[in-house]
Write a protein that holds these residues in place. Structure first.
Motif, PDB file in Angstrom:
ATOM      1  N   ARG A 122      38.121  51.071  44.943  1.00 46.86           N
ATOM      2  CA  ARG A 122      38.969  50.239  45.802  1.00 46.86           C
ATOM      3  C   ARG A 122      39.559  51.052  46.944  1.00 46.86           C
ATOM      4  N   SER A 123      39.412  52.358  46.858  1.00 42.55           N
ATOM      5  CA  SER A 123      39.966  53.202  47.915  1.00 42.55           C
ATOM      6  C   SER A 123      38.956  53.379  49.038  1.00 42.55           C
ATOM      7  N   PRO A 124      39.333  52.990  50.264  1.00 40.82           N
ATOM      8  CA  PRO A 124      38.401  53.100  51.382  1.00 40.82           C
ATOM      9  C   PRO A 124      38.279  54.537  51.891  1.00 40.82           C
ATOM     10  N   ILE A 125      39.144  55.436  51.424  1.00 38.75           N
ATOM     11  CA  ILE A 125      39.134  56.787  51.999  1.00 38.75           C
ATOM     12  C   ILE A 125      38.666  57.835  51.002  1.00 38.75           C
ATOM     13  N   GLN A 159      30.753  47.099  47.815  1.00 37.77           N
ATOM     14  CA  GLN A 159      31.711  48.150  48.121  1.00 37.77           C
ATOM     15  C   GLN A 159      31.277  49.467  47.481  1.00 37.77           C
ATOM     16  N   VAL A 163      30.340  53.114  49.140  1.00 41.93           N
ATOM     17  CA  VAL A 163      31.007  54.364  48.758  1.00 41.93           C
ATOM     18  C   VAL A 163      29.974  55.414  48.338  1.00 41.93           C
ATOM     19  N   ARG A 166      28.088  56.888  51.235  1.00 42.44           N
ATOM     20  CA  ARG A 166      28.871  57.886  51.977  1.00 42.44           C
ATOM     21  C   ARG A 166      28.953  59.201  51.198  1.00 42.44           C
TER      22      ARG A 166
END
Ligand code: C2E
Ligand code: MG
Ligand code: MG
Ligand code: MG
Length: 273
Positions: A122-125, A159, A163, A166
């Motif tokens: 849930r963390s975009p960073i 999502q 992730v 990336r």
């Protein structure tokens, strides 16, 4: 009388719920206190070549170094941490600790596996956070790997796919933990670009002496799958020589388990070298 008995039962039930709620609150505030004091640390279990026991990497396993209760395993507190939204905080405490020791503990070609709760997706960073930590610790991205369970992949696959892409671009590989126990869909392996399959301990423990043919069949099927998909395989929870030998015969090259080494503290690991 029946009425009185019924009410009594209700009171008992309420009392039990009340006690459980209190215990949960206590653990939760204790968790917060422990997190503030950096009591969450990694233990390290070697991942080895089955043929000669040489160490290719380590799995970092969270322990709570509790001031009164001693060293606690995840089973004693993870469910409370998850339920109270503290998982991410505890994980990063352990990840950072584990990554800081990499330059001191590892050869350049060895790596550390980190266990990754579903929450992180849930963390975009998350990828930026890894890049920052990797730079800060002066390590190579390939010296860090992430373990996820199949359950974590169910939640939000768009999502998660983003992730993973990336992380993969950074050079961090992903391992599928407890493989074979979850909702194994072969499409996951492709979609998420898995580097490694970790065969769950439940298939390893009855591999020996042809006791349980079905486990041998499962391991054989996983080996075939990994060969065709060019994935690495690690067998978990190897406790005996016989299990090790059976795995080697099935073509499995890597594993971990009490037969080789238990998870141990950094101090014990350094002392034992
Ligand atoms: P896991 O990732 O599947 O880790 C393997 C578990 O099997 C570990 O339990 C390890 O100590 C244990 N084990 C290793 N070899 C053997 C063996 O030969 N026999 C037996 N019976 N057990 C063996 P542990 O350390 O209690 O961890 C339990 C679970 O907690 C882990 O399962 C993982 O899902 C979770 N966990 C551990 N550390 C972390 C963490 O830092 N973050 C998150 N989110 N979860 C963690
Ligand atoms: Mg794991
Ligand atoms: Mg596992
Ligand atoms: Mg597990």
């Amino acid at each position: 009388r029946a009425k009185a008995g019924g009410r009594h039962r209700f009171e008992l039930f309420d009392e039990k719920l009340h006690d459980q709620a209190l215990a949960l609150l206590e653990t939760e505030s204790d968790l917060r206190r422990g997190a503030n004091r950096q009591e969450f640390i990694p233990y390290f279990q070697p991942i080895v070549r089955l043929i000669d026991g040489s160490v290719v990497g380590y799995e970092a396993l969270m322990r709570w170094n509790h001031p009164d209760k001693g060293i606690l395993p995840p089973g004693a507190f993870l469910h409370v941490a998850e339920a109270s939204g503290m998982m991410e905080m505890l994980d990063w405490q352990v990840f950072e600790h584990a990554m800081r020791v990499i330059p001191h503990l590892l050869e350049p070609d060895q790596y550390i596996n980190l266990n990754f709760s579903a929450r992180h997706f849930r963390s975009p960073i998350i990828d930026e956070r890894f890049v920052q930590l990797i730079n800060k610790c002066g390590i190579q991205p390939r010296q860090v790997r992430i373990e996820v369970t199949e359950g974590a992949l169910l939640e939000n696959s768009e999502q998660i796919g983003a992730v993973f892409r990336r992380l993969h671009e950074i050079g961090i590989e992903i391992a599928l933990d407890d493989f074979g126990t979850g909702y194994s869909s072969l499409s996951y392996l492709h979609r998420f670009n898995m580097h490694t399959l970790k065969i769950d301990r439940s298939f390893i423990c009855d591999l020996e002496a042809n006791e349980e043919r079905s486990s041998t069949d499962v391991v054989r099927a996983i080996m075939a799958l990994s060969t065709s998909q060019r994935m690495e395989v690690v067998a978990e929870g190897i406790e005996t020589q016989g299990q090790r030998d059976a795995l080697i015969a099935l073509g499995c090259e890597l594993g971990q388990g009490y037969f080789f080494a238990r998870p141990q503290s950094l101090e014990a690991l350094i002392a034992g070298r």
